[in-house]
Every structure is written in C-alpha cells, then in structure tokens.
Design an enzyme around this catalytic site. Structure first.
Site, short mmCIF file in Angstrom:
data_model
loop_
_atom_site.label_atom_id
_atom_site.label_comp_id
_atom_site.label_asym_id
_atom_site.label_seq_id
_atom_site.Cartn_x
_atom_site.Cartn_y
_atom_site.Cartn_z
N PHE A 148 1.03 -1.12 -0.01
CA PHE A 148 0.04 -0.18 -0.11
C PHE A 148 0.89 1.34 -0.15
O PHE A 148 0.65 2.47 0.70
CB PHE A 148 -0.98 0.01 1.14
N CYS A 149 1.90 1.19 -0.64
CA CYS A 149 3.18 2.46 -0.60
C CYS A 149 3.43 2.76 0.77
O CYS A 149 3.57 4.00 1.04
CB CYS A 149 2.47 3.40 -1.41
#
Length: 502
Positions: free
Chosen positions: A407-408
């Site tokens: 999710f970065c």
C-alpha cells in the site's frame, strides 16, 4: 457475536446478525439517508453483486454526482480560465467557487489558508518537497507510518544537507510512541527550517495519530505536514481547530469522482517560505527569452499551479463535497466506526477447529483511535500464511474488492512482518528486483517471511451486508491448509488482459 469457531456466516443468518448489530449500535439506525443513498445513487453495487472494500484505495462516486457534472458541462460553454473572454470568465468563476468551497468544507479561514489544486495528493507532496527551504541545519522528521509520497520528500531534504529522522511505530498496534515523537521535536536547531510529517490516519493500519502533535510541533518551531488523504473521507477535519501548515488531499478518495484532481491546503504564511526550483506558465509575472530572466513568483496558490489547472473537473470537486456535506461527515464517520468495530470483533473471533486464529490483524484490534482500514493476513491452523495473491483471487471470484501489497507504506509493512533492516538492505546492494512480486518471492524464500498484507477498508456507501459477506468469505478458509493454495506466480500482463476480455 457468535463464537468464531462455529459461526458460518451463512446467507440465512444475516438478518439475525444485523439485528444484533443494530441493537448494539442504535446510532446506526439514525442515518437512514445513507441507506437510501446506497439504494439509489450506489444501486449498481447490489445490482452487479459487488462488495466494495477498497475505500482507502479510492472512494466510490454517486450516480447523482456524475449527472450533475454532466448537466453543468452540457448546458454551458466553458473555456480555459485566465482570460477575459466570456467562456473563460465563466470557468474562472467556477474554479474560484470550487476553491472557496474546499476551504469552507474544511472550515479553513480564507485569511489563513489557501488551496493549491494539484493532480493528486502525491503532486501536492512533491510541491512541498521540492520547494521547502531545507538547509544543512534543517531537520525532516517523519513517521515510519507514511505513504511513499511523504517518504520521497527525504530525497529533497538530503540533497540540501538536511538531517532526516524516522520515528518508528511499535507493535502490536503500530502506533507512534508519543515520548519518541516529542523527543524528536525537541531536537531542532533554532533558526533553521524544520518539517515534521505524519498521517492523521494510516493508510496501512487505520491508526489515527494524535492531531495534538500539530500544535506541539509548532510550539517547538516546526512546520507540520499532516497527510489527510486517508483521514478526510470519513472524519471531520476542522482547520480552525487543528492548523497544520500543509494538508495534501486526493478528492477521489473522498467521493470517487473526479480522479486526477487533488489539493494542497496550505497556510499562507508557511507557503510564502517555499522556494520553487523552476517556473511554469501562469506561476510568474513575466519571463523573457531574449532577456534570459524572469520575475516574481505570483503570491499564493497561483505560484504553485503549474500551467492550466484541470478546470473542467474542478466544478465536480464542489459537487462531490456538497454530496458528502448533505449526508454529513459525522454520520458517515459514525456508520463506518460501527461497521469497523463489528468487523474487528468478527475477524478476531474467527477460529480454526484447533482454536488458532484464521486472521492476523496488523494494527489496533479495538475500535479506539482508528479508522475503517484493516490490514491483515489469513493463516491456516498451523499458523502459515495463505498466499495473498490466492486470497485476492478467491475474493475476486466472489466479486469482493479488497487490496493486497504494501500500500505504498513500507515502514508499517516492515514492522508488521518483522522484516529486519539488514534483510531490506540486501535488496539495495545489488541488482534491483524486477517487480514487487519478485521482491516478495525472494524475501519469502530467503527468510520465510511474508512481507505483503491484505487490506479492507470501509467508506461512504458501506453497509452491514458488505461486512457480513466478507466474513462469509473469510470463513471459507477455516480448517484449510495453506498448502492447498500454494504460492502463486505473479500474473503476466497477457494473462490479465485475457482474463479481463473474457
């Protein structure tokens, strides 16, 4: 809640489960407008049989938003702003009207704040990073729990000689210890510019970090970047009560449509400190080719909106915010909080026959100081994780949209999965892995660790039927062995295209 070792979440059990849920959460029944909207403006979800649990990835648009925007464009003639012709003036009026409504929605004093329109939250963060007046005496303090677009600012800071300091989160809840935050804020050289960056709500764990840290940082001479991309869709952000210097936003995360428009809400006094490394059309008063020079970055937002803003989509921002305001952000928050509490309880209670948990949640398992984002892995009776790609594929077969990966937000993921610094450093000493999937498989082979997570998130159109169907899906993993769903190879582009075309 039914004992998780026996609950099967069968379709015929939903009515009883929902009755129990509403009895425990009577406030949920006081917002019938949201249910009515789900049945009308989000009817496509039920018509097509979808369970959408990826609101932190992107919000869902209401059909009425799209119609109102379409009608506005169909019934008028609009041109590029910043001219004095009739179509340009009409568009300029709507752009500035949208800007004013963004300030009003977040209760920001127009004398204190301005709105810089960008392509997204990442674009807003890049503006801050490239322009912030870092010097060798500066500090850039940021949480492990940050999006990569916030992490990326460290490259600008280091290039200008500033000191970068990461503040670690701690297990099991993945929260930032306040004592360590305040100690870092106390470590700042007087007279230099210092920037503190953290998320109001984690896009990984759902943790909500204290907004009081904004004023604590100001009192110690820091500017504050408060990432609200995951917070704003289901929580009230009042910029008269909390006054960070920079607030990056992506509007599609709040109300789904339009994409490609974000904003940097900036305090005017702090925005004036920024020094841009280049100039663009519309950002300066005069430039010359033959004179080989330029003059005067335009004050305020105009000096940061490079070229032409996404002007035809900006009226849709006001339409979307008015849509949220009509429902009431507090009503949306209350519903999401109630559904999240039920889901956390159900997921925590789901057990294999031997008593082992089916789900490992990363982050708070109690509904306190957290939002509607839940990160987890699915485990077999022996504690072995199911391959996240297989879980995602199984969910897709049931038309359940969730998200997998990091999710970065690598900081939270590394701590959650106990990945050590030396294990990560290995990947920066030699050739780079070709993809996230290759990195994942290499690390899993070398360490046995599973540095990828599954995430579900709730939002404006979520209801009890969604979370109940999701639990019915999770229950299908009970008493199954991970070896039954072996590690999957990353799908090829050709395979994805063939699947989508089928």
């Amino acid at each position: 809640m039914t004992d998780g070792r026996h609950a099967c979440y069968a379709p015929d059990g939903r009515a009883a489960a929902e009755a129990e849920f509403t009895a425990r959460n009577p406030a949920y029944l006081t917002t019938p407008a949201v249910d009515e909207l789900r049945a009308a403006d989000y009817a496509r979800l039920d018509r097509l049989g979808h369970v959408y649990l990826d609101y932190t990835g992107g919000g869902l648009y209401a059909e009425g938003q799209v119609r109102r925007h379409h009608d506005l464009l169909a019934e008028n003639v609009f041109g590029n702003p910043h001219s004095q012709n009739p179509t340009s003036l009409a568009m300029t009026h709507l752009v500035e009207q949208a800007r004013a409504y963004v300030l009003a929605f977040f209760n920001a004093d127009p004398d204190e704040y301005t709105v810089v329109f960008t392509a997204n939250a990442s674009g807003a963060l890049k503006l801050v990073g490239e322009s912030y007046p870092f010097t060798p005496g500066s500090r850039y303090a940021l949480a492990y729990d940050n999006h990569n677009s916030v992490n990326g600012i460290r490259e600008f800071a280091r290039a200008r000689g500033a000191t970068v300091r990461y503040l670690p989160v701690e297990l099991p809840d993945l929260r930032l210890p306040e004592s360590k935050v305040l100690a870092a804020l106390d470590d700042a050289r007087p007279g230099a510019h210092h920037l503190f960056a953290y998320p109001a709500q984690s896009n990984f764990s759902g943790v909500q970090h204290p907004l009081a840290w904004v004023e604590a940082a100001h009192a110690r001479g820091w500017d504050v970047l408060l990432d609200c991309a995951a917070f704003a869709p289901t929580n009230r952000l009042d910029l008269r009560q909390v006054q960070p210097d920079f607030v990056p936003l992506s509007f599609y995360k709040i109300f789904g449509y339009p994409t490609g428009v974000g904003a940097l809400l900036a305090r005017r006094s702090t925005l004036a400190k920024l020094r841009r490394p280049w100039f663009a059309g519309g950002t300066i008063t005069i430039a010359s080719v033959q004179g080989d020079g330029w003059h005067s970055l335009i004050p305020g937002e105009a000096g940061f909106e490079d070229g032409t803003v996404n002007y035809l989509n900006l009226p849709a921002v006001e339409i979307g915010l008015r849509h949220v305001a009509a429902l009431g952000i507090d009503a949306i928050h209350a519903r999401v909080a109630a559904l999240t509490a039920w889901l956390l309880d159900a997921m925590s209670g789901l057990r294999h026959a031997n008593g082992a948990p089916v789900v490992q949640i990363y982050g708070p398992v109690e509904p306190v100081a957290r939002g509607g984002t839940i990160a987890f892995t699915v485990r077999d009776p022996g504690g072995v994780d199911f391959d996240f790609r297989r879980v995602e594929a199984a969910a897709a077969e049931r038309k359940i949209s969730l998200r997998t990966g990091c999710f970065c937000n690598p900081g939270d993921g590394e701590v959650a999965h106990h990945v050590q610094p030396q294990e990560m450093a290995h990947f920066f000493d030699g050739p780079a892995p070709g993809s996230f999937y290759e990195f994942y498989d290499l690390l899993h082979t070398a360490t046995g660790k599973t540095p990828s997570t599954i995430r579900v998130s709730l939002g404006i159109a979520s209801n009890f039927a969604d979370v109940y169907r999701f639990m019915a899906f999770l229950a299908t993993f009970r008493d199954r062995r991970a070896a039954e769903l072996p590690w999957a190879a990353a799908p090829t582009l050709e395979a994805v295209l063939q699947r989508d075309a089928a």
